[in-house]
Every structure is written in structure tokens, then in C-alpha cells.
Design a protein around this motif. Structure first.
Motif, mmCIF file in Angstrom:
data_model
loop_
_atom_site.group_PDB
_atom_site.id
_atom_site.type_symbol
_atom_site.label_atom_id
_atom_site.label_comp_id
_atom_site.label_asym_id
_atom_site.label_seq_id
_atom_site.Cartn_x
_atom_site.Cartn_y
_atom_site.Cartn_z
ATOM 1 N N ARG A 248 4.426 5.992 12.547
ATOM 2 C CA ARG A 248 4.371 6.090 14.011
ATOM 3 C C ARG A 248 3.187 5.323 14.604
ATOM 4 O O ARG A 248 3.294 4.736 15.671
ATOM 5 N N ARG A 249 2.033 5.349 13.919
ATOM 6 C CA ARG A 249 0.827 4.805 14.527
ATOM 7 C C ARG A 249 0.186 3.677 13.735
ATOM 8 O O ARG A 249 -0.792 3.080 14.198
ATOM 9 N N THR A 250 0.672 3.392 12.537
ATOM 10 C CA THR A 250 0.059 2.352 11.709
ATOM 11 C C THR A 250 1.121 1.425 11.132
ATOM 12 O O THR A 250 2.299 1.791 11.007
ATOM 13 N N ALA A 251 0.691 0.229 10.764
ATOM 14 C CA ALA A 251 1.563 -0.746 10.113
ATOM 15 C C ALA A 251 0.753 -1.475 9.049
ATOM 16 O O ALA A 251 -0.474 -1.612 9.166
ATOM 17 N N LEU A 252 1.429 -1.935 8.017
ATOM 18 C CA LEU A 252 0.791 -2.670 6.929
ATOM 19 C C LEU A 252 1.448 -4.033 6.801
ATOM 20 O O LEU A 252 2.675 -4.136 6.715
ATOM 21 N N LEU A 253 0.627 -5.087 6.805
ATOM 22 C CA LEU A 253 1.117 -6.447 6.631
ATOM 23 C C LEU A 253 0.246 -7.134 5.590
ATOM 24 O O LEU A 253 -0.936 -6.789 5.411
ATOM 25 N N THR A 254 0.798 -8.124 4.897
ATOM 26 C CA THR A 254 0.039 -8.828 3.873
ATOM 27 C C THR A 254 0.158 -10.332 4.077
ATOM 28 O O THR A 254 1.137 -10.832 4.632
ATOM 29 N N SER A 255 -0.845 -11.037 3.579
ATOM 30 C CA SER A 255 -0.900 -12.494 3.712
ATOM 31 C C SER A 255 -0.190 -13.163 2.551
ATOM 32 O O SER A 255 0.306 -12.520 1.627
ATOM 33 N N PHE A 256 -0.184 -14.490 2.570
ATOM 34 C CA PHE A 256 0.273 -15.282 1.436
ATOM 35 C C PHE A 256 -0.684 -15.083 0.254
ATOM 36 O O PHE A 256 -1.799 -14.577 0.404
ATOM 37 N N ASN A 257 -0.250 -15.487 -0.938
ATOM 38 C CA ASN A 257 -1.127 -15.461 -2.108
ATOM 39 C C ASN A 257 -2.234 -16.489 -1.949
ATOM 40 O O ASN A 257 -2.035 -17.557 -1.372
ATOM 41 N N TYR A 258 -3.387 -16.187 -2.499
ATOM 42 C CA TYR A 258 -4.451 -17.183 -2.550
ATOM 43 C C TYR A 258 -5.271 -16.993 -3.813
ATOM 44 O O TYR A 258 -5.280 -15.926 -4.426
ATOM 45 N N THR A 259 -5.924 -18.060 -4.203
ATOM 46 C CA THR A 259 -6.855 -18.033 -5.324
ATOM 47 C C THR A 259 -8.208 -18.470 -4.777
ATOM 48 O O THR A 259 -8.420 -18.545 -3.584
#
Length: 680
Positions: A248-259
Motif C-alpha cells: 500500500r505504501r512502499t514499492a521496490l525497484l532495482t537497477s541494471f546489473n553493474y560491476t
């Protein structure tokens, strides 16, 4: 009633081992003592009992790479008004802003004097102004009425950019014979013209309003820059940010892979509509200044969300994991350190690196998957203080400092909607289910930690028995342990762990109108007949209403969730185990037209058999049916629609099926991969 088991471990019968807790199909016997010709491990319910002790692979948080997520302030821009008689002289890498009236037939003109023979990047962004609706360029009759081609009709509603490298053409513009390579249109509010070499005459720049305003009027605020140092603004074609889930109040997102070296990446979250949103999601969705300006205003409001970030290794595992093949045994260094998969796409700026690695891998297959010499990570962004049931749009921005000049890359946006059901609670970074990052059904008044502790013991019990069975296979033997050119026993364990977590811990979503779900709500319509393809692109959600309605009985006992919708696991989470494990395991999955649609969902681009990726209309003629997030194995799209719970199997399948066949001379590699797939 005959028993329809979904996945089997026949070898357990031979070994006298007991798979505990046992897993059964929905609606079938729950008695652990029942016998069958084969002991199978299907989808349905999880019980309890004795288990072989083992250690689950845990989530690695020490990725050895870091990324800054502080949003660097937008570069300052100078307001200028180019005079009609003298174009405004731009300074290297300094952004300027000007107003362009839609009725200004003379346009705005600028000049830039770079050193000769030096590349120049000229970028244009639309910060504000009218949003002209595009023509339906697929309507041939309309194109005939307009007397324009589809490209001409599309360009007629856009602000245009012209560049001249000759002093004989100091005010370049429409109908002046400007070379096409020096003409750009602000599609999505952004355009760039690279000039290979500056000349002694300098460069001359013109910006003009749309040729066809379609009855609208007003003024555009534009932002313009010319640089010999770097691409100050780049709009990426590849996906860079991925939506995991929300409550309801939060969301999770992720970026591309990186080294290493880690990028400087920032997340911008805006309301999709209403206050603080972009004036148009199509006309300005690639405009740096429009997005930054909206974020600046939203961030000063009481409705602004908090964005916190951390490193994660979730979704960084490649399909091919035979680490020994990456090494030069004499130098003990990676043969090719550039493996950097991004959701099945080739790494940005490194189009052939992954292919080169596959060539190396195909030369020698060794069962050693412990290579950690090129660690990968993703940045995960936890966005909190969102409003329930609201639509949001997220943008990822990468910033590079090039000798004091900031160069930015804007990645395609993803959209998502927060849930309204308080039962759904977002969880991630579970050590026993490292790929799990979604909402689970859970009573808000209970302790998540206590319930997860019980879940860990239950999942560890199943994982331990499976691991003990797999240990009877000579995985590390070069002579006897090679059962596939690309699969390993470690990959088999990961696939099983992901499947186990997906069926043991349901993914929670809001209740849905059953007419808008393609999942079987009670199984009564499943007669073994072909089911229609998901032409409406509905999700595979089963409403869990009333007491004891969850797939697993302990969900109601431990979590006391109340009513919720369950987004079913993708069938490919089961099939990935079959593809990844040695034949000894004898794993099988349910048939799509028989029982699978009660326990599983499938990809949006699957046919009526639940397979045939790229079917059901595919990604569309322009490849944008799913918003450009993916074109095959579509478990979710860029519009925020999630069709089934993939647990990263969609990315792995895209990587496996799309990583080769780029260079025609690699026919041998492709054949080898096909043979390996058959052995999966």
C-alpha cells in the motif's frame, strides 16, 4: 479420485528418502503416507515432517561494489532570448533555456564555435509547453487525407532541431535543404544531433515549432546545449530500471546489473497523473528538463516519497555459470570480465561481450561454478510514503563526471500502481529465498520476523532433501558429471530453490474481478481441453477469500491474512528445474491444459498451450505492445502489469534464448547450445 502429481523425484523412492514436507497438487490428498509409482514433487500444498539437514545458499549482501544514489542537482541553465539579427553564441557544455512560440515561423537560432575536427553533441529537451496528440499513422486513409507519409505525419507534430556546418547557411530550418543527418525531432521531448567534426566555420543551430500544431497554441520552454566533452544527455534504448512489487505504501525497484567501477545512479518517482506529473506521458517522457523540473516540484511537496537504496545480488546470476571457463589458468584472471547481463539484454555499450563469453564457454565445459572474479550487483530502491491505490512512474538516471562535465543517461520509464489491500506486505532480502522480492499475504498485526523464521525451517527441510538427492550425482566430475553444455548442479539447486519459494510463499495482490483474471478460480472448468490464449492480457490471479482458502494451509495458520488475491507462479519456474537438473532427478511439471492453470500462470506472450513465447500477438508490429520492457517471456510489462510470479526465470530464459545467434559464423556454437537445451 486419481492423483495428479506435478513434479516428480522418482529417485527418492529408490534411495528410501522422504521428501518432507511433501508437496501436493491443489485439491488432492494431503496424506503424506500415500503411495504412488513415483514420488513426485508438484506445486500444491506443503506439509511437515522430518528433513535432511542442510545449509541453504544465503543472500550475498557484500557485493564489493557500490553505487551512489544521491541525485546530483540538475545542471544550471541560462535563460536566453536569441536575437533575430544575431544568433546566440553557445558556450561549451553550458545549457541554455529559451521560449519558443508555436506561431514563431522564424524559429530560434544559435551558433557554436568548437575546435576544428572535434566531435560535437547537440541536445534539445522540451521543459514545458503544449502536448500535441500524434496522428494515427497506421490509418492509411488518414495518411492519404493528410497527403503525408507516416514519418512525415509523426514529425509534423514535433519540435524540430536543425544544424548547419556552413557559414552559407547560418539559419538552418525547414525546407532549406539541410542534410537529413543534421535534422532531429523531439520525440518524447528530446532530440540529439551528433556532429562528427567541427569546422572552421563553426556550427549554426535552429529550433522550430511543430509544423502542424493541430489547432493548439502556446509556448514551449526549450533547453539546448552543445558539448565537445561528452553527451550531456542520452536517452537509452535498453531497460535500466525494473519494478519488483509494491504494497500500500512502499514499492521496490532495482537497477541494471553493474560491476566495478560502480555507476552513479538515481531514481526519480513521479505521479503518473494529476499534480506534479508530466504534462504528457508521451510528449515529454524522454525530456530531461521536464522530468527534473517535475521531480524538483514534487520533492518540495508534502506528498514526496522517500527513496532509500542498498546493494543486492538478486537477479544477477547468469544462465551460464561454469566459472572455470572464464579463467586463464596461468594468469588466474577472467578471460573476459565484461559479462554484465541486464534482464536478458546485452550490456549497455558492450554489445558483443556476452556473446564472446559464450564462445569461450562453449570451448570447454567444466563443472566449476564458483567464479567470483567479476562480482555483479544491482541497486535496489525502496520507495516509501506512497499513496495507496495510486499510479506512479519511475525513471532511472545514470550520471558520469567527465573532466568536470556531468553526462547523464535517462533509461526508459516503468509504471506501477500501489496496492489497496493492507494484507499485502512487501518483503525482500530473505536469506533463505534470495530471489524473492514481492508482497506476501500477512496480517498487519503479526510479526513478520517470527513467521519468516518458521518459513525458513520449512523451506530448508524441502531444500535439504532435494540437495541430498542431487548429491548422489557426480556433479564435480569432468568425466561423468557433464549432463549439459550450459547447465550445472548449482544452477539446478538455484532453480529448485526459486521454485520452492514461489510455491511456498504466495505473492499477494489486490482482489480482482474473476472476469479479469485468466487463472482458474476453482478448477471446475479444467477438463484437459485447450484453453484460449490470454488475448486480453489479464493476470493469473486467484482470489483467496474466506478461511482456509490459501494454497498452503500454513499460510492461513501462520499469517492469518484474510482475503487477498494470489498472483500465481509462472509455469516456467517449474520447467526451469526440469531444464537445469540432471536426468537423475526425473523432474516433471503439470500440463497446461490439464491441471497447471489452477496452480500456475504463464507469460503474456504465450499461446493457448501456455508455451510458444512470442505468440499471442507477440510484442506487436512496433515492438512496443509491452512498453519495451521485454519482447519475449513477458511476466510483466513496463506499464505495471504483472501476469505471473516469475522469480527471475523470465530474465534467465531471455538470456538463454537471446544471447547467441548474433554472428552468422557461430553456427557451431548455436548447435551446441541447442543440444545442451535438449539435455536440460
Amino acid at each position: 479420485m486419481p492423483m495428479h502429481w506435478h513434479a516428480r523425484l522418482g529417485v527418492l523412492v529408490l534411495l528410501g528418502l522422504v521428501l518432507v514436507p511433501q508437496i501436493y497438487a491443489e485439491g488432492h490428498s494431503k496424506h503424506a503416507g500415500q503411495e504412488s509409482h513415483k514420488t513426485k514433487a508438484p506445486t500444491g500444498k506443503i506439509g511437515s515432517g522430518n528433513a535432511v539437514k542442510t545449509t541453504l545458499p544465503m543472500l550475498t549482501t557484500d557485493s564489493r561494489v557500490n553505487a551512489s544514489t544521491g541525485l546530483i542537482p540538475q545542471p544550471s541553465s541560462i535563460p536566453v532570448e536569441p536575437a533575430d539579427e544575431a544568433p546566440y553564441a553557445l558556450h561549451d557544455s553550458v545549457m541554455v533555456r529559451s521560449d519558443l512560440s508555436m506561431s514563431d515561423t522564424d524559429g530560434l537560432h544559435y551558433t557554436f564555435a568548437p575546435p576544428p575536427n572535434v566531435p560535437v553533441y547537440i541536445t534539445l529537451s522540451l521543459c514545458a509547453g503544449p502536448s500535441i496528440p500524434p496522428y494515427n499513422t497506421s490509418d492509411d486513409n488518414l495518411m492519404d487525407q493528410l497527403g503525408m507519409s507516416a514519418d512525415e505525419a509523426r514529425q509534423a507534430t514535433l519540435v524540430s532541431l536543425y544544424v548547419s556546418d556552413s557559414s552559407n547557411q547560418k539559419k538552418p530550418g525547414p525546407d532549406q535543404g539541410v542534410d537529413k543527418k543534421f535534422v532531429g525531432y523531439a520525440q518524447g521531448g528530446w532530440s540529439e544531433i551528433p556532429v562528427p567534426k567541427g569546422t572552421k566555420d563553426g556550427l549554426w543551430i535552429g529550433v522550430f515549432p511543430p509544423k502542424d500544431p493541430r489547432g493548439l497554441n502556446g509556448t514551449y520552454r526549450i533547453q539546448l546545449a552543445a558539448s565537445t566533452v561528452a553527451q550531456l544527455e542520452r536517452v537509452a534504448g535498453e531497460a535500466g530500471v525494473f519494478y519488483d512489487d509494491s504494497d500500500r505504501r512502499t514499492a521496490l525497484l532495482t537497477s541494471f546489473n553493474y560491476t566495478t567501477p560502480a555507476p552513479n545512479i538515481s531514481l526519480i518517482v513521479l505521479p503518473t497523473d494529476g499534480d506534479f506529473s508530466l504534462a504528457s506521458l508521451t510528449y515529454f517522457n524522454s525530456s530531461f528538463c521536464a522530468i527534473f523540473d517535475a521531480w524538483s516540484q514534487f520533492n518540495r511537496s508534502p506528498y514526496a516519497p522517500d527513496v532509500n537504496s542498498s546493494d543486492t545480488t538478486r537477479m544477477t546470476q547468469n544462465v551460464v555459470t561454469r566459472g572455470d571457463q572464464y579463467r586463464d589458468k596461468k594468469k588466474e584472471t577472467p578471460l573476459n570480465p565484461h559479462v554484465n547481463d541486464t534482464a536478458g539484454m546485452r550490456p549497455p555499450g558492450d554489445p558483443v561481450a556476452l556473446i564472446d563469453d559464450l564462445v569461450v564457454i562453449s570451448q570447454r565445459a567444466v563443472n566449476d561454478s564458483t567464479d567470483e572474479r567479476t562480482p555483479q550487483a544491482r541497486k535496489q530502491f525502496l520507495v516509501s510514503d506512497l499513496m495507496p491505490g495510486h499510479n506512479y512512474t519511475a525513471y532511472l538516471v545514470s550520471t558520469v563526471n567527465q573532466t568536470g562535465t556531468l553526462a547523464r543517461t535517462l533509461y526508459p520509464a516503468v509504471k506501477f500502481v500501489t496496492k489497496t489491500n493492507p494484507t499485502c506486505r512487501l518483503v525482500y532480502d530473505l536469506p533463505f529465498c534470495p530471489e524473492l522480492a514481492y508482497s506476501i499475504p500477512f496480517n498487519p498485526g503479526l510479526s513478520v520476523e517470527e513467521a519468516m523464521s518458521v518459513m525458513e525451517k520449512m523451506i530448508s527441510a524441502n531444500y535439504g532433501n532435494f540437495s541430498a538427492t542431487l548429491a548422489t550425482f557426480p556433479c564435480k566430475s569432468e568425466q561423468f558429471g557433464l549432463y549439459s553444455s550450459v547447465a550445472t548442479c548449482d544452477g539446478c539447486l538455484r532453480a529448485y530453490q526459486n521454485w520452492l519459494c514461489a510455491v511456498a510463499i504466495p505473492r499477494c495482490t489486490d482482489l480482482i474481478d474473476p472476469a479479469h483474471s485468466v487463472a482458474s478460480q476453482n478448477g471446475t472448468e479444467l477438463q484437459g481441453l485447450e484453453m484460449p490464449a490470454n488475448t486480453h492480457l489479464y493476470p493469473y490471479v486467484v482470489n483467496r477469500t474466506g478461511r482456509n482458502s490459501s494454497r498452503q494451509a500454513y499460510i492461513d495458520q501462520l499469517f492469518d491474512p484474510g482475503d487477498y488475491g494470489e498472483l500465481l507462479p509462472c509455469l516456467s519456474t517449474c520447467e526451469m528445474v526440469m531444464r537445469s537438473c540432471p536426468p537423475l532427478i526425473d523432474w516433471d511439471c503439470p500440463k497446461w491444459t490439464v491441471t497447471a492453470e489452477r496452480d500456475y500462470g504463464t507469460f503474456a506472450d504465450a499461446d493457448s498451450d501456455g508455451l510458444g513465447m512470442g505468440e499471442n500477438g507477440g510484442a506487436g508490429k512496433d515492438g512496443a505492445r509491452f512498453g519495451g520492457a521485454a519482447t519475449r517471456y513477458v511476466a510483466q510489462d513496463a506499464f505495471g502489469n504483472v501476469y505471473c510470479n516469475a522469480m527471475d526465470v523470465d530474465r534467465l530464459l531471455r538470456q538463454a534464448s537471446g544471447a547467441v545467434a548474433v554472428r552468422p559464423e557461430w553456427v557451431g556454437v548455436v548447435v551446441l547450445s541447442v543440444v545442451g537445451a535438449l539435455l536440460w
